[in-house]
Design a protein around this motif. Structure first.
Motif, PDB file in Angstrom:
ATOM      1  N   VAL A  78      -4.803   0.350  -1.768  1.00  0.00           N
ATOM      2  CA  VAL A  78      -3.586   1.030  -2.189  1.00  0.00           C
ATOM      3  C   VAL A  78      -3.942   2.289  -2.966  1.00  0.00           C
ATOM      4  CG1 VAL A  78      -2.167  -1.062  -2.282  1.00  0.00           C
ATOM      5  CG2 VAL A  78      -3.419  -0.344  -4.311  1.00  0.00           C
ATOM      6  N   ASP A  79      -3.024   3.244  -2.899  1.00  0.00           N
ATOM      7  CA  ASP A  79      -3.109   4.476  -3.683  1.00  0.00           C
ATOM      8  C   ASP A  79      -4.482   5.127  -3.579  1.00  0.00           C
ATOM      9  OD1 ASP A  79      -0.473   4.042  -4.312  1.00  0.00           O
ATOM     10  OD2 ASP A  79      -0.889   3.112  -6.244  1.00  0.00           O
ATOM     11  N   GLU A  80      -5.140   5.364  -4.699  1.00  0.00           N
ATOM     12  CA  GLU A  80      -6.395   6.103  -4.692  1.00  0.00           C
ATOM     13  C   GLU A  80      -7.620   5.224  -4.440  1.00  0.00           C
ATOM     14  OE1 GLU A  80      -6.352   9.247  -4.648  1.00  0.00           O
ATOM     15  OE2 GLU A  80      -4.229   9.464  -5.151  1.00  0.00           O
ATOM     16  N   GLN A  81      -7.414   3.954  -4.173  1.00  0.00           N
ATOM     17  CA  GLN A  81      -8.556   3.094  -3.873  1.00  0.00           C
ATOM     18  C   GLN A  81      -9.286   3.582  -2.618  1.00  0.00           C
ATOM     19  OE1 GLN A  81      -6.816  -0.846  -3.480  1.00  0.00           O
ATOM     20  NE2 GLN A  81      -7.448  -1.419  -5.544  1.00  0.00           N
ATOM     21  N   THR A  82     -10.583   3.390  -2.597  1.00  0.00           N
ATOM     22  CA  THR A  82     -11.386   3.630  -1.406  1.00  0.00           C
ATOM     23  C   THR A  82     -11.449   2.319  -0.640  1.00  0.00           C
ATOM     24  OG1 THR A  82     -12.706   5.307  -2.535  1.00  0.00           O
ATOM     25  CG2 THR A  82     -13.637   4.347  -0.518  1.00  0.00           C
ATOM     26  N   PRO A  83     -10.806   2.216   0.517  1.00  0.00           N
ATOM     27  CA  PRO A  83     -10.716   0.925   1.207  1.00  0.00           C
ATOM     28  C   PRO A  83     -12.065   0.266   1.472  1.00  0.00           C
ATOM     29  CG  PRO A  83      -9.123   2.435   2.127  1.00  0.00           C
ATOM     30  CD  PRO A  83      -9.962   3.235   1.177  1.00  0.00           C
ATOM     31  N   SER A  84     -13.076   1.055   1.814  1.00  0.00           N
ATOM     32  CA  SER A  84     -14.381   0.463   2.120  1.00  0.00           C
ATOM     33  C   SER A  84     -15.017  -0.186   0.903  1.00  0.00           C
ATOM     34  CB  SER A  84     -15.322   1.530   2.684  1.00  0.00           C
ATOM     35  OG  SER A  84     -15.516   2.575   1.749  1.00  0.00           O
ATOM     36  N   GLU A  85     -14.487   0.120  -0.297  1.00  0.00           N
ATOM     37  CA  GLU A  85     -14.962  -0.518  -1.523  1.00  0.00           C
ATOM     38  C   GLU A  85     -13.970  -1.579  -2.008  1.00  0.00           C
ATOM     39  OE1 GLU A  85     -15.453   2.672  -4.265  1.00  0.00           O
ATOM     40  OE2 GLU A  85     -17.103   3.614  -3.142  1.00  0.00           O
ATOM     41  N   ALA A  86     -12.684  -1.224  -1.973  1.00  0.00           N
ATOM     42  CA  ALA A  86     -11.660  -2.124  -2.521  1.00  0.00           C
ATOM     43  C   ALA A  86     -11.494  -3.384  -1.686  1.00  0.00           C
ATOM     44  CB  ALA A  86     -10.325  -1.382  -2.624  1.00  0.00           C
ATOM     45  N   LEU A  87     -11.513  -3.245  -0.367  1.00  0.00           N
ATOM     46  CA  LEU A  87     -11.248  -4.408   0.485  1.00  0.00           C
ATOM     47  C   LEU A  87     -12.328  -5.475   0.377  1.00  0.00           C
ATOM     48  CD1 LEU A  87      -9.457  -5.855   2.499  1.00  0.00           C
ATOM     49  CD2 LEU A  87     -10.525  -4.520   4.329  1.00  0.00           C
TER      50      LEU A  87
ATOM     51  N   LYS B 268      -3.837   1.578   4.445  1.00  0.00           N
ATOM     52  CA  LYS B 268      -3.664   1.657   2.995  1.00  0.00           C
ATOM     53  C   LYS B 268      -2.162   1.758   2.702  1.00  0.00           C
ATOM     54  CE  LYS B 268      -6.292   4.380   0.356  1.00  0.00           C
ATOM     55  NZ  LYS B 268      -6.800   5.585  -0.361  1.00  0.00           N
ATOM     56  N   ALA B 269      -1.736   1.285   1.552  1.00  0.00           N
ATOM     57  CA  ALA B 269      -0.341   1.446   1.116  1.00  0.00           C
ATOM     58  C   ALA B 269      -0.296   2.458  -0.021  1.00  0.00           C
ATOM     59  CB  ALA B 269       0.235   0.115   0.641  1.00  0.00           C
ATOM     60  N   TRP B 270       0.625   3.395   0.101  1.00  0.00           N
ATOM     61  CA  TRP B 270       0.875   4.331  -1.004  1.00  0.00           C
ATOM     62  C   TRP B 270       2.115   3.854  -1.732  1.00  0.00           C
ATOM     63  CZ3 TRP B 270      -2.480   7.750  -2.744  1.00  0.00           C
ATOM     64  CH2 TRP B 270      -3.522   8.156  -1.890  1.00  0.00           C
ATOM     65  N   LEU B 271       1.927   3.409  -2.978  1.00  0.00           N
ATOM     66  CA  LEU B 271       3.008   2.774  -3.711  1.00  0.00           C
ATOM     67  C   LEU B 271       3.989   3.771  -4.296  1.00  0.00           C
ATOM     68  CD1 LEU B 271       0.956  -0.037  -5.468  1.00  0.00           C
ATOM     69  CD2 LEU B 271       2.176  -0.101  -3.290  1.00  0.00           C
ATOM     70  N   GLN B 272       3.595   5.028  -4.403  1.00  0.00           N
ATOM     71  CA  GLN B 272       4.491   6.069  -4.876  1.00  0.00           C
ATOM     72  C   GLN B 272       4.485   7.193  -3.838  1.00  0.00           C
ATOM     73  OE1 GLN B 272       6.332   5.632  -7.584  1.00  0.00           O
ATOM     74  NE2 GLN B 272       5.305   3.699  -8.044  1.00  0.00           N
ATOM     75  N   GLY B 273       5.694   7.648  -3.479  1.00  0.00           N
ATOM     76  CA  GLY B 273       5.778   8.796  -2.593  1.00  0.00           C
ATOM     77  C   GLY B 273       6.055   8.467  -1.139  1.00  0.00           C
ATOM     78  N   LEU B 274       5.848   7.224  -0.726  1.00  0.00           N
ATOM     79  CA  LEU B 274       6.156   6.826   0.641  1.00  0.00           C
ATOM     80  C   LEU B 274       7.110   5.637   0.620  1.00  0.00           C
ATOM     81  CD1 LEU B 274       2.729   6.931   2.559  1.00  0.00           C
ATOM     82  CD2 LEU B 274       4.531   8.660   2.534  1.00  0.00           C
ATOM     83  N   SER B 275       8.062   5.634   1.531  1.00  0.00           N
ATOM     84  CA  SER B 275       8.987   4.508   1.665  1.00  0.00           C
ATOM     85  C   SER B 275       8.272   3.359   2.362  1.00  0.00           C
ATOM     86  CB  SER B 275      10.194   4.933   2.494  1.00  0.00           C
ATOM     87  OG  SER B 275       9.801   5.154   3.845  1.00  0.00           O
ATOM     88  N   PRO B 276       8.849   2.154   2.306  1.00  0.00           N
ATOM     89  CA  PRO B 276       8.249   1.044   3.058  1.00  0.00           C
ATOM     90  C   PRO B 276       8.080   1.368   4.536  1.00  0.00           C
ATOM     91  CG  PRO B 276       9.844   0.202   1.495  1.00  0.00           C
ATOM     92  CD  PRO B 276       9.956   1.701   1.445  1.00  0.00           C
ATOM     93  N   ARG B 277       9.076   2.055   5.121  1.00  0.00           N
ATOM     94  CA  ARG B 277       8.948   2.420   6.534  1.00  0.00           C
ATOM     95  C   ARG B 277       7.778   3.381   6.737  1.00  0.00           C
ATOM     96  NH1 ARG B 277      13.588   4.921  10.621  1.00  0.00           N
ATOM     97  NH2 ARG B 277      12.185   5.190  12.403  1.00  0.00           N
ATOM     98  N   GLU B 278       7.657   4.389   5.874  1.00  0.00           N
ATOM     99  CA  GLU B 278       6.547   5.343   6.008  1.00  0.00           C
ATOM    100  C   GLU B 278       5.212   4.650   5.804  1.00  0.00           C
ATOM    101  OE1 GLU B 278       8.591   9.522   4.533  1.00  0.00           O
ATOM    102  OE2 GLU B 278       8.071   8.006   3.037  1.00  0.00           O
ATOM    103  N   ASN B 279       5.190   3.618   4.962  1.00  0.00           N
ATOM    104  CA  ASN B 279       3.953   2.873   4.742  1.00  0.00           C
ATOM    105  C   ASN B 279       3.544   2.048   5.958  1.00  0.00           C
ATOM    106  OD1 ASN B 279       2.352   2.945   2.208  1.00  0.00           O
ATOM    107  ND2 ASN B 279       4.367   2.813   1.255  1.00  0.00           N
ATOM    108  N   ARG B 280       4.458   1.890   6.918  1.00  0.00           N
ATOM    109  CA  ARG B 280       4.110   1.222   8.172  1.00  0.00           C
ATOM    110  C   ARG B 280       3.626   2.205   9.217  1.00  0.00           C
ATOM    111  NH1 ARG B 280       9.208  -1.463   7.263  1.00  0.00           N
ATOM    112  NH2 ARG B 280      10.141  -0.160   8.905  1.00  0.00           N
TER     113      ARG B 280
END
Length: 329
Positions: A143-152, A173-185
């Motif tokens: 999510v957000d600024e996480q680096t997926p290859s490290e966070a996951l 990745k999910a952006w918790l601010q700035g994108l709607s749930p639909r945009e996050n899909r």
């Protein structure tokens, strides 16, 4: 130890989707595929503890194998919700760590839990004490600024150490601010290679991929690359026959329904019983609009049911008339 029904069925699963995968939708999907794993809509732990448990948990026995998805972030609440749910006999209990909606964030659960894997570990450990069935986790790659290859991998390792061995990973990745749930899909790019890499890195974990899978052939291709399962969401809802119709034969070695007409006929007793108990046709038919997607007569079917099924007194005559229009086409 024998493989549980849910784990065996997870080769192909229909994703939990709010306002969509209710008991009527699941009953319809089960008529198309006997093998696929079905999920409930997400139920929050507080709602289950304090609300109408029967309304939130009841299902038709024909839905098995069926998994219950819970939402929450308080280990004690999730333990109590799981204890309550255990009496209903679902085949799996899943913790939502992937939903990005504002409401879910306000409750400090869903995708925001990707930031606190230790808390997730506490939650699933508490759930497993009383579940009686396998506890699983559905998550994002970050999510957000996480680096997926490290966070996951850090998330998987921490939660697996608490006893979870099956994960469904939404490959965005999910952006918790700035994108709607639909945009996050749709907006964050899919990263299938990362999910595949997690399966290679943690071969002892059962890993399913979710996100962007649009047809059964795509699911088969991902399984061929070593994944244990594929979860399909909106495509399975909008094009149920195209996704699930051949799944039993191709993925589970089971006989499937002859065609979409056979599914529509098989639903008649269920619909009739629902109407007889005071239910409305629309409550079931709204999930069936895509049954004939891409086939002659599909538009007539959709129009007849979407325009007429919510009317007072709409019943089997309307349903049969809609089916007759498809047959004529």
């Amino acid at each position: 130890m024998p493989i549980s029904p849910a784990r065996a069925a997870a080769r192909l699963a229909v994703a939990p989707m709010m306002d969509w995968t209710d008991r009527h939708c699941r009953r319809f999907h089960r008529e198309i595929s006997r093998g696929a794993l079905l999920y409930t809509e997400m139920v929050t732990a507080p709602a289950l503890i304090h609300g109408d448990r029967a309304r939130l948990l009841d299902y038709d026995p024909a839905e098995h194998p069926v998994a219950l998805q819970l939402g929450g972030s308080d280990p004690a609440e999730l333990r109590e919700a799981t204890r309550i749910a255990a009496g209903w006999g679902h085949d799996e209990i899943n913790l939502n760590c992937g939903c990005p909606s504002d409401r879910v964030q306000a409750g400090t659960f869903g995708a925001v839990l990707m930031k606190t894997p230790a808390l997730v570990a506490d939650c699933v450990a508490a759930m497993a004490e009383v579940a009686g069935v396998e506890v699983t986790v559905k998550c994002r790659i970050g999510v957000d600024e996480q680096t997926p290859s490290e966070a996951l991998p850090a998330f998987l390792e921490t939660v697996a150490a608490a006893g979870v061995s099956r994960f469904i990973i939404h490959a965005r990745k999910a952006w918790l601010q700035g994108l709607s749930p639909r945009e996050n899909r749709e907006v964050p790019p899919l990263d299938y290679p990362l999910v595949l890499a997690m399966k290679r890195a943690y071969p002892h974990l059962h890993i399913s991929l979710n996100g962007g899978v649009a047809c059964l052939a795509e699911a088969e291709a991902l399984l061929a690359q070593g994944l244990d399962g594929v979860m399909v969401g909106r495509a399975a809802y909008h094009e149920p026959w195209n996704i699930l119709g051949a799944a039993d034969a191709r993925l589970f070695g089971l006989p499937g329904p002859r065609d979409a007409f056979a599914v529509a006929e098989a639903m008649r007793p269920y619909i009739a019983a629902h109407l007889a108990s005071g239910g409305r046709l629309h409550q079931i038919s709204r999930h069936m609009l895509g049954l004939f997607h891409g086939r002659p007569g599909a538009r007539c079917w959709r129009r007849a049911l979407s325009e007429g099924a919510s009317a007072e007194g709409a019943g089997m005559a309307l349903y049969d008339a809609a089916l007759a229009e498809v047959a004529r086409a």
